[in-house]
Motif scaffolding. Structure first.
Motif, short mmCIF file in Angstrom:
data_model
loop_
_atom_site.label_atom_id
_atom_site.label_comp_id
_atom_site.label_asym_id
_atom_site.label_seq_id
_atom_site.Cartn_x
_atom_site.Cartn_y
_atom_site.Cartn_z
N LYS A 61 0.84 -1.21 0.00
CA LYS A 61 0.00 0.00 0.00
C LYS A 61 0.87 1.25 0.00
O LYS A 61 0.62 2.20 -0.74
N ALA A 62 1.90 1.25 0.85
CA ALA A 62 2.79 2.41 0.94
C ALA A 62 3.48 2.64 -0.40
O ALA A 62 3.60 3.78 -0.85
N LYS A 63 3.92 1.55 -1.02
CA LYS A 63 4.60 1.67 -2.31
C LYS A 63 3.64 2.23 -3.36
O LYS A 63 4.00 3.10 -4.14
N ALA A 64 2.40 1.75 -3.37
CA ALA A 64 1.40 2.22 -4.33
C ALA A 64 1.11 3.70 -4.08
O ALA A 64 1.01 4.49 -5.02
N ALA A 65 0.98 4.08 -2.81
CA ALA A 65 0.71 5.48 -2.47
C ALA A 65 1.87 6.37 -2.93
O ALA A 65 1.65 7.45 -3.48
N GLU A 66 3.09 5.87 -2.70
CA GLU A 66 4.26 6.65 -3.10
C GLU A 66 4.30 6.80 -4.61
O GLU A 66 4.58 7.87 -5.13
N ALA A 67 3.99 5.73 -5.32
CA ALA A 67 3.99 5.77 -6.78
C ALA A 67 2.95 6.77 -7.27
O ALA A 67 3.20 7.54 -8.20
N ALA A 68 1.78 6.78 -6.62
CA ALA A 68 0.73 7.72 -7.00
C ALA A 68 1.18 9.15 -6.75
O ALA A 68 0.96 10.03 -7.57
N MET A 69 1.84 9.37 -5.61
CA MET A 69 2.32 10.71 -5.28
C MET A 69 3.35 11.14 -6.34
O MET A 69 3.33 12.28 -6.81
N ASN A 70 4.24 10.23 -6.71
CA ASN A 70 5.27 10.56 -7.70
C ASN A 70 4.63 10.89 -9.05
O ASN A 70 5.08 11.78 -9.74
N ARG A 71 3.60 10.15 -9.42
CA ARG A 71 2.91 10.42 -10.68
C ARG A 71 2.30 11.83 -10.67
O ARG A 71 2.41 12.57 -11.62
N HIS A 72 1.66 12.17 -9.53
CA HIS A 72 1.01 13.47 -9.45
C HIS A 72 2.02 14.61 -9.44
O HIS A 72 1.81 15.64 -10.06
#
Length: 51
Positions: free
Chosen positions: A37-48
């Motif tokens: 979950k943390a990795k997915a959240a971080e990836a989403a943050m990086n995309r944004h």
């Protein structure tokens, strides 16, 4: 009699170890879910933030 008793304590120890392993496996599964979950959240943050 003594041998039988020793065997019984061995079985009890094995059972305790088994419980410990189950608890450990459950904790590991939870931890890996949290990491994913943390990795997915971080990836989403990086995309944004890259836009």
């Amino acid at each position: 009699m003594e041998i039988h008793q020793r065997r019984c304590t061995n079985v009890m120890e094995l059972r305790e170890e088994c419980e410990f392993c189950k608890a450990y496996a459950a904790r590991e599964a939870e931890a890996s879910k949290r990491r994913a979950k943390a990795k997915a959240a971080e990836a989403a943050m990086n995309r944004h933030s890259s836009k």
